[in-house]
Design a protein around this motif. Structure first.
Motif, PDB file in Angstrom:
ATOM      1  N   THR A  91       0.834  -1.199   0.000  1.00 39.11           N
ATOM      2  CA  THR A  91       0.000   0.000   0.000  1.00 39.11           C
ATOM      3  C   THR A  91       0.865   1.244   0.000  1.00 39.11           C
ATOM      4  OG1 THR A  91      -1.799  -1.139   1.160  1.00 39.11           O
ATOM      5  CG2 THR A  91      -1.779   1.265   1.259  1.00 39.11           C
ATOM      6  N   SER A  92       1.923   1.224   0.791  1.00 39.82           N
ATOM      7  CA  SER A  92       2.849   2.359   0.840  1.00 39.82           C
ATOM      8  C   SER A  92       3.548   2.561  -0.508  1.00 39.82           C
ATOM      9  CB  SER A  92       3.881   2.135   1.944  1.00 39.82           C
ATOM     10  OG  SER A  92       4.791   3.216   2.013  1.00 39.82           O
ATOM     11  N   GLN A  95       1.087   4.122  -3.017  1.00 43.31           N
ATOM     12  CA  GLN A  95       0.885   5.545  -2.729  1.00 43.31           C
ATOM     13  C   GLN A  95       2.077   6.371  -3.205  1.00 43.31           C
ATOM     14  OE1 GLN A  95       0.134   5.573   1.499  1.00 43.31           O
ATOM     15  NE2 GLN A  95      -2.064   5.122   1.254  1.00 43.31           N
ATOM     16  N   LYS A  98       1.782   6.751  -6.974  1.00 39.78           N
ATOM     17  CA  LYS A  98       0.775   7.758  -7.325  1.00 39.78           C
ATOM     18  C   LYS A  98       1.314   9.165  -7.122  1.00 39.78           C
ATOM     19  CE  LYS A  98      -3.279   4.874  -6.374  1.00 39.78           C
ATOM     20  NZ  LYS A  98      -4.512   4.703  -5.558  1.00 39.78           N
ATOM     21  N   SER A  99       2.080   9.341  -6.068  1.00 40.34           N
ATOM     22  CA  SER A  99       2.685  10.657  -5.815  1.00 40.34           C
ATOM     23  C   SER A  99       3.698  11.009  -6.897  1.00 40.34           C
ATOM     24  CB  SER A  99       3.356  10.679  -4.444  1.00 40.34           C
ATOM     25  OG  SER A  99       2.409  10.451  -3.411  1.00 40.34           O
TER      26      SER A  99
END
Length: 265
Positions: A91-92, A95, A98-99
Motif C-alpha cells: 500500500t505504501s 501511494q 501515485k505521488s
C-alpha cells in the motif's frame, strides 16, 4: 461346295487385310487423349526463372517507456501477520507511485505468494548419532507489482521512492516504445528495398531482368540493447543517496522479408 467355301474364306481374308490399315489409322480413345497438348497459363512460373532473396533490416530508437517489476517480501511468525506486513508495504509503495505521477491503470499486481519458512536443526541423540529436522520458523509473504513509467526523466526517482516506501524486491526493468509501429514499418521498408536492390544485381549478373514479384513473406523480431542497472542493489542501504542513475540505451526493431522474383530475358 468346296469351291464356294474356299472362295468365301479367301474373300473374308481379303476384306480383313484391307480393313487393318484403316483400323490402324483410326485413333483410339486412349491415343486421342495422349496426343492432347497442355496449355500453359501465361502467369505460370517456371522454377528456372525465379530468384529467392531474404533480406534483413534494423532500426534503432531511443525508448520512451519503461516497465518496472518490483515488490515486497515480509516474514512473520504467523501467516496472517506476514500477509498484513506485505499488504502494508505494498500500500505504501502504491501511494508513492501515485505521488510520482503513475496512474492506477499503469500499475498491475503480477504475483502474490505465501509460504512457510523452515529452519534446519541438527540434533545428537544419547549414542552420539546426529540427525536433523525442519522446524517451522514462520511465514513469508510477497507481493509483486509491474509498473509502466512514461516519463523516463523521473525513472530513477521513481525507483528510489519504491525502496523508500518499503519495496525490497526488484526483479526487472525493461524499455520499449509506446507505439512501435513507425519503427517496425521503417525496418520493413528497408528490408524490402535491400531485397529489391539485390534482385536487380543478381538479374543483371546473369543477363536477365526482374519481371515481377511472385510472393513475399515476413518475419520480424525485437531486440533490446543491454542496459546497466546502476546502483539499484545499494539503494536500500542509504536513503540519502542521489537518485539512481538509469540509462535506457537504444531499442532495435528488426524485420526480415523473403521475396520471390520472376526473371525474364
Amino acid at each position: 461346295m468346296r469351291n464356294f467355301r474356299t472362295l468365301f474364306i479367301a474373300s473374308s481374308a481379303l476384306a480383313l487385310a484391307g480393313a487393318l490399315p484403316a483400323c490402324a489409322q483410326m485413333p483410339s480413345p486412349s491415343a486421342s487423349s495422349g496426343t492432347q497438348q497442355m496449355t500453359i497459363h501465361p502467369n505460370s512460373i517456371q522454377p528456372e526463372t525465379t530468384l529467392d532473396i531474404t533480406a534483413n533490416a534494423k532500426v534503432k530508437r531511443a525508448p520512451d517507456t519503461a516497465h518496472i517489476t518490483a515488490g515486497v517480501q515480509e516474514e512473520a511468525d504467523t501467516a496472517v501477520a506476514a500477509m498484513q506486513a506485505q499488504a502494508d508495504a505494498m500500500t505504501s509503495m502504491m501511494q508513492a507511485l501515485k505521488s510520482a505521477g503513475i496512474a492506477d491503470k499503469d500499475m498491475q499486481t503480477s504475483n502474490i505468494s505465501l509460504n512457510p519458512v523452515y529452519d534446519y536443526v541438527e540434533e545428537t541423540d544419547t549414542n552420539g548419532r546426529r540427525s536433523g529436522k525442519q522446524v517451522l520458523r514462520g511465514y513469508s509473504a510477497s507481493n509483486q507489482l509491474t509498473v509502466k513509467v512514461t516519463d523516463l526523466d523521473t525513472l530513477g526517482e521513481t525507483l528510489d521512492s519504491l525502496v523508500a516506501a518499503g519495496g525490497n524486491r526488484f526483479s526487472g526493468l525493461s524499455f520499449s516504445l509506446n507505439d512501435p509501429s513507425g519503427a517496425q514499418d521503417e525496418a520493413r521498408q528497408k528490408a524490402v528495398a535491400d531485397a529489391m536492390a539485390r534482385a536487380e544485381l543478381y538479374a543483371d549478373a546473369v543477363g536477365m531482368k526482374v519481371a515481377r514479384i511472385v510472393g513475399i513473406s515476413e518475419s520480424g523480431g525485437f531486440e533490446q540493447t543491454p542496459m546497466p542497472m546502476g546502483r539499484m542493489a545499494a539503494m536500500a542501504e542509504s536513503a540519502d543517496m542521489s537518485s539512481t542513475p538509469i540509462s535506457g540505451g537504444e531499442i532495435t526493431y528488426s524485420a526480415q522479408v523473403s521475396i520471390r522474383f520472376e526473371l525474364t530475358k
